[in-house]
Design an enzyme around this catalytic site. Structure first.
Site, PDB file in Angstrom:
ATOM      1  CG  ASP A 258      -2.145   0.852   0.639  1.00 32.20           C
ATOM      2  OD1 ASP A 258      -2.217   1.746  -0.291  1.00 32.20           O
ATOM      3  OD2 ASP A 258      -3.247   0.691   1.514  1.00 32.20           O
TER       4      ASP A 258
HETATM    5  C1  BGC Z   1      -5.292   3.177   0.027  1.00 34.19           C
HETATM    6  C2  BGC Z   1      -5.334   2.029  -1.270  1.00 34.19           C
HETATM    7  C3  BGC Z   1      -5.164   2.464  -2.536  1.00 34.19           C
HETATM    8  C4  BGC Z   1      -3.886   3.351  -2.607  1.00 34.19           C
HETATM    9  C5  BGC Z   1      -3.595   4.004  -4.056  1.00 34.19           C
HETATM   10  C6  BGC Z   1      -3.903   3.760  -0.226  1.00 34.19           C
HETATM   11  O1  BGC Z   1      -4.074   5.184   0.522  1.00 34.19           O
HETATM   12  O2  BGC Z   1      -4.997   2.385   1.314  1.00 34.19           O
HETATM   13  O3  BGC Z   1      -6.623   1.410  -1.066  1.00 34.19           O
HETATM   14  O4  BGC Z   1      -5.166   1.493  -3.480  1.00 34.19           O
HETATM   15  O5  BGC Z   1      -4.139   4.226  -1.683  1.00 34.19           O
HETATM   16  O6  BGC Z   1      -4.434   4.754  -4.281  1.00 34.19           O
END
Ligand code: BGC
Length: 750
Positions: A258
């Site tokens: 993440d």
């Molecule tokens: C979120 C994810 C997301 C990623 C990319 C993160 O802050 O937890 O779910 O896919 O950002 O946008």
């Protein structure tokens, strides 16, 4: 593919391989996505393997051109994006879709999203989010499928199939990404990014099954989570990434982190610095670094120091290159970027129709006193009131990808106006505000004025769109701002009142549940939301949604979910008051609305349950049937739900567990027999010794229209059936572990 990738890897320098493991976001400005010039230099330098938050054929092409024309080997970029509940045409939020219990429609919604996104140069979606969530304070409950393992697992599989289709090389499919691995949904106190700590059994029985199902369905990628689990950040967890995901489940896709979650192992207090964090992440099985830029900064040195094996870099690069190959990017890096196709695919009438259909199916009728709904279309005066009644921005909810928030969404007011006849008068007042700090009541007067002359008041209340989603945890689940006061003031008029809820989580709407005549939960219904809600309000669609998550009476009851344990002192709601029972002294134990609940404009009656046998043998099947009759005055759909209870186990068992459901359409007066087949595998759980199996003994089985189904039957499982032998985390401490695939992933934390 393999010889091609072998040959390519043979040509690549260590830096080029590491570049493939680097995922960076495009920046944004008011006119659309743009990429910081430094990043463009990084792409040109071969330091970037994938980019996210970039879309449109022309923009992705411009970045792809840099990779293809300016890097030494011309390896194409992979473009990722959070295509969660639609790309341009926005469907209801994921939790709303889950309320449809309609797997075919959910799969079709993901298909539409993939078609639109792929036409804008996107290859990869960061979805489905498959985190089980039992805490509505957590804003991300809106992104998943709710509290139940069985329902969430079925939906996770449907979404992977919808996004990935039959063929990853097709121009209308995306790589899917199951996230956030794992247990992110259990953040303590419902506070986003917070600690998770749970028993192995809870992890395996509740939080892992949706992930395992997506792996079995062939999901291309998995995303780690922000949280630490039992003391270990998931992005550095050899147990999760190596032991479970790769070794036990045989996952062959790649693992992305993440957003900066490698770097976050430093503040977690698990890594000394970014270099240490990098080492931990790569050695435990992370293949791609999202936005942390630590792989490009530190991996080379770690390899040269002998702390990361060259093979490990090769393995990660190979997996990422394999996905690019499977997408056909080595044949034509620009094959997804086609302006004409983009023009044709986005906001297609069929897509908008599918979104409207999905939205109608997602709505849950929570209350309908005296059959106030459906409303007639003619000869009425309707006062439409509330901060969400005419708000385009809110209609599509959070994580709405490239969905337009300004023009396209159809508001409730617009939907109602389009639905009613000329002789129905529709008036509108915003009335109040929904910000937490809203206190201004100056709009109440207008709202009261139009309500006074109306036959029916339709309130649109709930949460502002960004009050759910990431970093949107709440300590209260009440309607924010002046909404409760406005609702109370309007109630004084004594007019029939309908509350249309728009929100991304269960809310504590106790007052409304008693005082308001009808309540329709519409979540955030998407681009076509206003039309879809009107379809339900005026009876063009008979509501069929069922709650995928429990609505508590108060925050103090959380966590509250239907499949809890019985305890040694269960409280009998129908019994005599008893003090020393598992209960609250200031609130009932029961929820406001239970899991699986939802009304229809018709009624359904259930026959007694018929079992083909009262006994199930190992290798056997038991069938349970009921006859469901539409006993009301309208055609309608019902979600017939089957629950079981294992009365005695080697560990305590939940009071009920969903094990099957079927959504059926019945004409008024029509009956249908619904049959479920159960096998020992359906009764399996992680037993006392952590083996996975079903234990011989007595069971109860319930069938009905919610988790409070009253029809029940008994059966006996004759033999204990062990489907997987015991495995415990301690297995990793055994010497053989160290000689497995990855000798560097030791327990020494170095
Ligand atoms: C979120 C994810 C997301 C990623 C990319 C993160 O802050 O937890 O779910 O896919 O950002 O946008």
């Amino acid at each position: 593919m393999d010889p091609f990738i072998d040959a390519l890897l043979a040509k690549m320098t260590l830096e080029e391989k590491i570049g493939q493991l680097n995922l960076l976001t495009s920046g944004w400005d008011v006119t659309g996505p743009t990429m910081n010039e430094d990043y463009k230099d990084d792409i040109a330098a071969g330091k970037v393997g994938a980019v996210f938050n970039a879309f449109t054929a022309s923009y992705t092409r411009s970045l792809q051109k840099i990779a293809v024309e300016q890097t030494r080997l011309g390896i194409p970029l992979l473009f990722g994006y959070d295509v969660i509940h639609g790309h341009r045409t926005i469907f209801p939020i994921s939790l709303g879709e889950a309320a449809s219990w309609d797997l075919a429609a959910i799969e079709a919604a993901a298909r539409v999203a993939a078609t639109e996104a792929a036409a804008e140069g996107v290859h990869w979606t960061f979805a489905p989010m498959v985190d089980i969530a039992r805490d509505p304070r957590w804003g991300r409950i809106s992104e998943g499928s709710g509290e139940d393992v069985y329902l969430s697992t079925q939906i996770a599989t449907a979404r992977v199939k919808g996004f990935q289709g039959e063929d990853l090389a097709a121009l209308d499919t995306l790589l899917a990404c199951a996230k956030h691995y794992a247990a992110y949904g259990q953040a303590q106190g419902g506070r986003d990014y917070h600690t998770t700590d749970m028993s192995e059994r809870e992890l395996w029985d509740t939080y892992l099954p949706p992930f395992q199902a997506t792996v079995e369905a062939g999901v291309a990628t998995l995303m780690t989570a922000f949280n630490d689990l039992n003391g270990v950040p998931t992005t550095g967890s050899a147990y999760l990434l190596d032991d479970i995901l790769k070794t036990r489940w045989g996952f062959e896709g790649f693992v992305v982190t993440d957003y900066t979650s490698i770097n976050e192992m430093v503040p977690h207090g698990f890594a000394r610095d970014n270099r240490h964090a990098t080492q931990l992440a790569i050695n435990t099985g992370v293949d791609m670094d999202m936005q942390g830029a630590v792989f490009v900064d530190h991996l080379k040195a770690l390899v040269l120091e002998g702390k990361v094996a060259r093979d490990r870099i090769d393995a990660a690069a190979r997996k990422i290159l394999a996905m690019k190959y499977r997408l056909g990017l080595f044949d034509d890096p620009y094959r997804y970027m086609d302006e004409d196709r983009q023009q044709r695919e986005i906001y297609k009438p069929e897509n908008l129709q599918a979104a409207r259909d999905m939205a109608r199916k997602s709505m849950v009728l929570l209350k309908n006193a005296d059959g106030l709904l459906p409303l007639r279309k003619n000869g009425l005066s309707l006062a439409v009131i509330g901060p969400l009644a005419d708000s385009k921005a809110d209609m599509i909810g959070s994580w709405a990808a490239a969905g337009d928030r300004h023009d396209k969404p159809v508001t409730l007011l617009e939907g109602i106006r389009a639905a009613v006849g000329d002789d129905t008068k529709v008036t509108y007042a915003r009335g109040g505000g929904y910000e937490f700090d809203d206190t201004d009541r100056s709009g109440f007067a207008d709202a009261m004025a139009i309500a006074r002359t109306a036959d029916v008041i339709i309130l649109a209340m709930g949460e502002k769109w960004d009050m759910t989603g990431e970093a949107a945890s709440r300590t209260s689940l009440d309607l924010p701002g002046t909404q409760p006061a406005l609702m109370r003031a309007l109630r004084e008029l004594g007019k029939p009142m309908v509350l249309v809820l728009m929100n991304g989580r269960p809310l504590t709407i106790n007052w409304a549940a008693t005082e308001v005549d009808a309540i329709l939960e519409t979540w955030y219904a998407g681009t076509m939301g206003g039309f879809a809600i009107a379809d339900v309000l005026f009876g063009d669609y008979n509501p069929s949604g069922k709650l995928p998550v429990t609505f508590p009476r108060s925050v103090g009851q959380i966590p509250l979910y239907y499949n809890m344990k019985n305890t040694g002192r269960p409280y009998d709601v129908n019994g005599v008051e008893q003090k020393y029972r598992s209960r609250y002294i200031d609130s009932p134990n029961t929820p406001l609305y239970p899991f699986g609940y939802g009304l229809s404009y018709t009624t359904f009656t259930y026959s007694e349950i018929r079992l083909d046998s009262a006994q199930m043998a190992a290798g056997g099947t038991l069938t349970a049937s009921v006859t469901v009759t539409n006993s009301g005055a309208r055609d309608g759909e019902e979600v017939v739900q089957l629950y079981v209870r294992d009365l005695v186990g080697s560990v305590t068992r939940p009071v009920r567990e969903l094990k099957g459901f079927q959504k059926i359409m019945l004409k008024k007066g029509q009956s249908q027999t619904v049959t479920f087949a159960l096998q020992p595998a359906d009764l399996a759980f992680h037993r006392r010794d952590m083996s996975y199996g079903a234990e011989a003994g007595e069971f109860k089985l319930f069938i009905g229209g919610s988790s409070e189904a009253v029809k029940e039957a008994d059966f006996t499982l004759l033999d204990t059936v062990v489907l997987r032998p015991a495995h415990s985390p301690q297995v990793r401490a055994l010497p053989h572990y160290h000689s497995t695939r990855n000798p560097i992933a030791s327990l020494t934390h170095e």
